[in-house]
Every structure is written in C-alpha cells, then in structure tokens.
Design a protein around this motif. Sequence first.
Motif, PDB file in Angstrom:
ATOM      1  N   UNK A 279       0.835  -1.190   0.000  1.00 13.60           N
ATOM      2  CA  UNK A 279       0.000   0.000   0.000  1.00 13.60           C
ATOM      3  C   UNK A 279       0.873   1.245   0.000  1.00 13.60           C
ATOM      4  N   UNK A 280       0.752   1.969  -1.049  1.00 10.04           N
ATOM      5  CA  UNK A 280       1.444   3.231  -1.215  1.00 10.04           C
ATOM      6  C   UNK A 280       0.533   4.074  -2.091  1.00 10.04           C
ATOM      7  N   UNK A 281       0.005   5.131  -1.513  1.00 11.54           N
ATOM      8  CA  UNK A 281      -0.981   5.954  -2.213  1.00 11.54           C
ATOM      9  C   UNK A 281      -0.486   6.420  -3.578  1.00 11.54           C
TER      10      UNK A 281
ATOM     11  N   UNK B 199      -8.508  15.218  -5.258  1.00 10.86           N
ATOM     12  CA  UNK B 199      -9.148  15.275  -3.942  1.00 10.86           C
ATOM     13  C   UNK B 199     -10.172  14.147  -3.788  1.00 10.86           C
ATOM     14  N   UNK B 200     -10.978  13.921  -4.810  1.00 10.33           N
ATOM     15  CA  UNK B 200     -11.965  12.835  -4.756  1.00 10.33           C
ATOM     16  C   UNK B 200     -11.286  11.465  -4.810  1.00 10.33           C
ATOM     17  N   UNK B 201     -10.220  11.350  -5.588  1.00  4.55           N
ATOM     18  CA  UNK B 201      -9.475  10.091  -5.630  1.00  4.55           C
ATOM     19  C   UNK B 201      -8.924   9.767  -4.245  1.00  4.55           C
ATOM     20  N   UNK B 202      -8.363  10.762  -3.577  1.00  9.30           N
ATOM     21  CA  UNK B 202      -7.854  10.575  -2.217  1.00  9.30           C
ATOM     22  C   UNK B 202      -8.977  10.175  -1.258  1.00  9.30           C
ATOM     23  N   UNK B 203     -10.151  10.768  -1.416  1.00  8.45           N
ATOM     24  CA  UNK B 203     -11.292  10.423  -0.560  1.00  8.45           C
ATOM     25  C   UNK B 203     -11.737   8.984  -0.812  1.00  8.45           C
ATOM     26  N   UNK B 204     -11.670   8.534  -2.051  1.00  4.62           N
ATOM     27  CA  UNK B 204     -11.999   7.147  -2.377  1.00  4.62           C
ATOM     28  C   UNK B 204     -10.999   6.207  -1.701  1.00  4.62           C
ATOM     29  N   UNK B 205      -9.722   6.522  -1.808  1.00  2.00           N
ATOM     30  CA  UNK B 205      -8.703   5.697  -1.151  1.00  2.00           C
ATOM     31  C   UNK B 205      -8.907   5.667   0.365  1.00  2.00           C
TER      32      UNK B 205
END
Length: 172
Positions: free
Chosen positions: A134-136, A157-163
């Motif tokens: 796991x590495x963003x 921002x939405x991609x980060x929220x999904x992760x």
Amino acid sequence: MLDRKLYRIIIDTLGKAHFEYYPDNFSKRILVQKVLYLLTHGKANPKLHLAYKWSFYLHGPYSSEIAHMVYYMNDFSASLLDETQDILDKQEIEAINHFKEFDKETTPFLDKLSKEDLYEMFATITYISEQVDYNKTSIEQKFGIFKPELREKINMEDFDAILETMTEFNYI
C-alpha cells in the motif's frame, strides 16, 4: 452444478434485479463482477471465500467462471430463491453487511461517477493494492496506467477520498 451460495450472495448484496438483468445488461454484469471481487478480495475481514479464479480484464477484475455460472443460474432463478434461504454462514452474512455499510458511505462519489464506474474503480484499486504494498502514490500511478479514462473523470481530492474510504473499510 448450480452455485446456490453465489446466487444468494448476489441477491442479498445487490438485489434480485441485478441477477435477473445480468445476461442482457452490461452495466449489471460490471457491477456484479466488481462487487463480488470486493467481497472476496482486499484486506476486509470478514470476507467471502469463493472458489472462483479472477483475472484482470478490460473493466478491471473479472471472473469468467462467475460470468458463466450466473448465466447458467439465470435459467433456474425461479426455483433458486426458495432453495437458498439459510445457505449463508455467519461470516458470509457479516461480509455482506460490511459491504452494505461501505456502499452507503460511497454514495457521495455518485455525483461524479456512475455506480458501475465507481465499482470498477474500487475493484481495480483493490486489485492494484494486492500487487504492490500500500502506497498511495503507487496506487494512483498504476490506476492511471490501467484506467486512464476513469482517472480523468475524477479529481485528485476525490481520488484521495476514495482511497481513504476504501482504507477505512479495509478493502485496501
């Protein structure tokens, strides 16, 4: 032989309409495949253990064995519902309930993506996270390579929220 447990899982997780329209509706097929992948993969505990093989295909993780089984089961669906009432064990019910909680938390993302695109994204991210530690940054880069058309539909921002949501629910 019919996989009555698979039938029950699809009905309990997505509802009978997803099963009934599976053969004729491509978006239903995508959604069923991706939801089953999430239920059987990732870090989530509890999760389902089904003996189907998965590969990465055009729309993310895909099981041709599941596809064939669902097509086959559709021919017998009228009699299956009564035969599968108490077929799931406690862990399987917990996995389905865990998924339903996850599904509720993901509704804000439906403003940006269709449900099929969103679950294709979830399943692909889970697949990628199983291939790399796991590495963003690595997940985001590989996702952009595997799914550039989906990556373009959503901002960082939405991609980060999904992760973050997927991490919270232990799918990655």
